[in-house]
Design a protein around this motif. Sequence first.
Motif, PDB file in Angstrom:
ATOM      1  N   LYS A 184       0.834  -1.204   0.000  1.00 32.43           N
ATOM      2  CA  LYS A 184       0.000   0.000   0.000  1.00 32.43           C
ATOM      3  C   LYS A 184       0.868   1.254   0.000  1.00 32.43           C
ATOM      4  N   ILE A 185       1.963   1.212   0.762  1.00 35.18           N
ATOM      5  CA  ILE A 185       2.883   2.357   0.787  1.00 35.18           C
ATOM      6  C   ILE A 185       3.469   2.593  -0.602  1.00 35.18           C
ATOM      7  N   ILE A 186       3.898   1.510  -1.260  1.00 34.20           N
ATOM      8  CA  ILE A 186       4.492   1.640  -2.596  1.00 34.20           C
ATOM      9  C   ILE A 186       3.484   2.242  -3.572  1.00 34.20           C
ATOM     10  N   ARG A 187       2.244   1.782  -3.504  1.00 31.21           N
ATOM     11  CA  ARG A 187       1.222   2.277  -4.423  1.00 31.21           C
ATOM     12  C   ARG A 187       0.952   3.763  -4.200  1.00 31.21           C
ATOM     13  N   ARG A 188       0.833   4.152  -2.943  1.00 30.46           N
ATOM     14  CA  ARG A 188       0.537   5.555  -2.646  1.00 30.46           C
ATOM     15  C   ARG A 188       1.741   6.447  -2.938  1.00 30.46           C
ATOM     16  N   LEU A 189       2.939   5.892  -2.725  1.00 30.89           N
ATOM     17  CA  LEU A 189       4.145   6.658  -3.025  1.00 30.89           C
ATOM     18  C   LEU A 189       4.270   6.898  -4.525  1.00 30.89           C
ATOM     19  N   SER A 190       3.902   5.890  -5.328  1.00 29.64           N
ATOM     20  CA  SER A 190       3.983   6.035  -6.786  1.00 29.64           C
ATOM     21  C   SER A 190       3.009   7.087  -7.302  1.00 29.64           C
ATOM     22  N   LYS A 191       1.908   7.301  -6.570  1.00 25.86           N
ATOM     23  CA  LYS A 191       0.915   8.301  -6.975  1.00 25.86           C
ATOM     24  C   LYS A 191       1.129   9.646  -6.286  1.00 25.86           C
ATOM     25  N   ASN A 192       2.237   9.737  -5.533  1.00 24.67           N
ATOM     26  CA  ASN A 192       2.589  10.989  -4.838  1.00 24.67           C
ATOM     27  C   ASN A 192       1.476  11.421  -3.878  1.00 24.67           C
ATOM     28  N   GLU A 193       0.938  10.443  -3.143  1.00 26.09           N
ATOM     29  CA  GLU A 193      -0.168  10.725  -2.229  1.00 26.09           C
ATOM     30  C   GLU A 193       0.276  10.846  -0.772  1.00 26.09           C
ATOM     31  N   LEU A 194       1.559  10.609  -0.494  1.00 25.15           N
ATOM     32  CA  LEU A 194       2.039  10.648   0.887  1.00 25.15           C
ATOM     33  C   LEU A 194       2.578  12.040   1.211  1.00 25.15           C
ATOM     34  N   LYS A 195       1.777  12.791   1.936  1.00 23.81           N
ATOM     35  CA  LYS A 195       2.168  14.147   2.316  1.00 23.81           C
ATOM     36  C   LYS A 195       1.625  14.458   3.704  1.00 23.81           C
ATOM     37  N   GLY A 196       2.275  15.388   4.372  1.00 23.65           N
ATOM     38  CA  GLY A 196       1.784  15.873   5.658  1.00 23.65           C
ATOM     39  C   GLY A 196       1.701  14.790   6.715  1.00 23.65           C
ATOM     40  N   THR A 197       0.541  14.726   7.376  1.00 24.73           N
ATOM     41  CA  THR A 197       0.351  13.772   8.478  1.00 24.73           C
ATOM     42  C   THR A 197       0.416  12.326   7.998  1.00 24.73           C
ATOM     43  N   GLU A 198      -0.041  12.075   6.777  1.00 25.07           N
ATOM     44  CA  GLU A 198       0.017  10.713   6.246  1.00 25.07           C
ATOM     45  C   GLU A 198       1.463  10.255   6.104  1.00 25.07           C
ATOM     46  N   LEU A 199       2.337  11.156   5.666  1.00 17.49           N
ATOM     47  CA  LEU A 199       3.755  10.826   5.539  1.00 17.49           C
ATOM     48  C   LEU A 199       4.363  10.546   6.912  1.00 17.49           C
ATOM     49  N   THR A 200       3.928  11.317   7.906  1.00 15.50           N
ATOM     50  CA  THR A 200       4.413  11.102   9.275  1.00 15.50           C
ATOM     51  C   THR A 200       3.984   9.735   9.800  1.00 15.50           C
ATOM     52  N   ASP A 201       2.726   9.371   9.536  1.00 13.48           N
ATOM     53  CA  ASP A 201       2.221   8.066   9.990  1.00 13.48           C
ATOM     54  C   ASP A 201       2.980   6.921   9.324  1.00 13.48           C
ATOM     55  N   VAL A 202       3.274   7.075   8.034  1.00 13.85           N
ATOM     56  CA  VAL A 202       4.018   6.037   7.322  1.00 13.85           C
ATOM     57  C   VAL A 202       5.426   5.903   7.891  1.00 13.85           C
ATOM     58  N   THR A 203       6.039   7.026   8.223  1.00 14.50           N
ATOM     59  CA  THR A 203       7.389   6.997   8.803  1.00 14.50           C
ATOM     60  C   THR A 203       7.394   6.233  10.126  1.00 14.50           C
ATOM     61  N   LYS A 204       6.374   6.476  10.946  1.00 14.20           N
ATOM     62  CA  LYS A 204       6.264   5.742  12.212  1.00 14.20           C
ATOM     63  C   LYS A 204       6.053   4.251  11.957  1.00 14.20           C
ATOM     64  N   GLY A 205       5.227   3.940  10.946  1.00 15.01           N
ATOM     65  CA  GLY A 205       4.980   2.541  10.619  1.00 15.01           C
ATOM     66  C   GLY A 205       6.244   1.821  10.180  1.00 15.01           C
ATOM     67  N   ILE A 206       7.083   2.506   9.406  1.00  8.03           N
ATOM     68  CA  ILE A 206       8.335   1.897   8.941  1.00  8.03           C
ATOM     69  C   ILE A 206       9.275   1.642  10.115  1.00  8.03           C
ATOM     70  N   LYS A 207       9.330   2.579  11.070  1.00  7.09           N
ATOM     71  CA  LYS A 207      10.164   2.369  12.255  1.00  7.09           C
ATOM     72  C   LYS A 207       9.700   1.146  13.039  1.00  7.09           C
ATOM     73  N   THR A 208       8.386   0.994  13.162  1.00  4.42           N
ATOM     74  CA  THR A 208       7.841  -0.183  13.854  1.00  4.42           C
ATOM     75  C   THR A 208       8.220  -1.465  13.124  1.00  4.42           C
ATOM     76  N   PHE A 209       8.156  -1.423  11.799  1.00  2.63           N
ATOM     77  CA  PHE A 209       8.554  -2.568  10.982  1.00  2.63           C
ATOM     78  C   PHE A 209      10.000  -2.950  11.254  1.00  2.63           C
ATOM     79  N   ASN A 210      10.874  -1.959  11.221  1.00  7.04           N
ATOM     80  CA  ASN A 210      12.301  -2.226  11.409  1.00  7.04           C
ATOM     81  C   ASN A 210      12.580  -2.848  12.774  1.00  7.04           C
TER      82      ASN A 210
END
Length: 343
Positions: A208-234
Motif C-alpha cells: 500500500k505504501i508503494i502504491r501511494r508513493l507512486s501516486k505521490n499521495e504521501l504528504k503531511g500527516t500521512e507521511l508522518t504516519d508512514v514513517t512511524k509505521g516503517i520504524k515499527t517494521f524495522n
Amino acid sequence: MDKALDYSGPSKLSKRLLNIMTWLDNNFFTDIYRKLNPQKKSFTWRNKNTSIRIDYIWADPKLEANIRKNHIYQSIDITDSDHNITLTEISLTSIITTNNRRGIRVEKSSTRIIYNYENTTNEQWNGYESHLKELLEKQRAFIYIEAQGHNKDTLNNLWDIIYNCIQQAALKHIPHKKVGGNKTNLNRNYKEVEDSSKERKDLLYIRKIIRRLSKNELKGTELTDVTKGIKTFNQKYGINILEITEDTDWHTWKCETREWVNVIRRVIKVKDKTIKEVTIKKRIEERNDMITRDQRKMINSILEKTYSKINLDRIRIITDIQDKILLNSKEEVQTEAINAFST
C-alpha cells in the motif's frame, strides 16, 4: 453484481450489468463465490476510494453440485498484480472415472439440499409458482420446441432450462437446508501454533505504501504516519527499511525495500512450514493411537475401504420338482436367504 455486497465506494457505479454478465445470469451460470458466500463482503480490487469484486469464476449449472470451495486470496506474496486471486475447487470424480477409491469416499461427504415441503406455506407455494412461471417465460420455454425444432438437442436443452428454473425458484421460496459436506479443519487442534496472518498483513501494508508513493499521495500527516509505521517494521523484524520523505523516488525505494520484504516472506514461509509439520505430527499421533483404541477404523483407513451394502429384494429358488420360482415378498426373501446361508 450485488452492489451491496460486491462494491464499496462512490454511488456513481452504473447499475447496468455488462452484456456478458447478463447472458451468464440468464443462462443460469453460477457465480461460484456468491453461491458459496451469499452474504459475505469480499473484494478483488481496490484503489483509494473504491473496493469491488471484479474478478469472477462462473460455472455451468451442471457443475454446481461438484463445486467444493471458493476463496479469495491476497496476492501480495505471490504476484505483483493489483488484483487478488480467486481460487475455486471443483470435484471431477463424478465426471472422470478413475479407480481411486478414496475419491469415492470423499464424494460421500458432499453437500445436498433437502426441501421441507411439509412446512411450506401456501404463500410460499404461490411465490414459487409465480416465480417459476416468470423464469420459464423469460427463457421462452413454452415455445422452445416450436422455435428450435423437434430434435434431440432441443429436448435436452429444454429439459436443462426447466430443471434450472425449478431449482432456482425452489431455492428462493421453498424452505430447505444443506446436509453433508463435513468440513475438516486441519489446524483445529493447533491454536498454540501462531500462523502467518500478521506477516501477510504487513506485506499488504508495504504494498500500500508503494502504491501511494507512486501516486505521490504521501504528504503531511500521512507521511508522518508512514514513517512511524516503517520504524515499527524495522524494530519488529530487525530490518532497515529506509524512511520516506517528500523527495523519495518511489521506484528506487521499492527496489531497495525488496530485500527486506523477502525477509518477511521468509518468516511467513517458516511459520507455514511449522504449522504443516505440527499438523502432520498430530495426524501421526492420532493414527498410532488407533492401534490401541480402534484397530478396525485404522485398517479401513489404510485400505481406503469403501462401505457398501447389498439390498436383496428378490430371490430365485428351485423346487423339489425342478421348477424355478422368483420370490419378491420381503418375508419370503428373508426366509429363503437365511436358509441358503445356514445350510
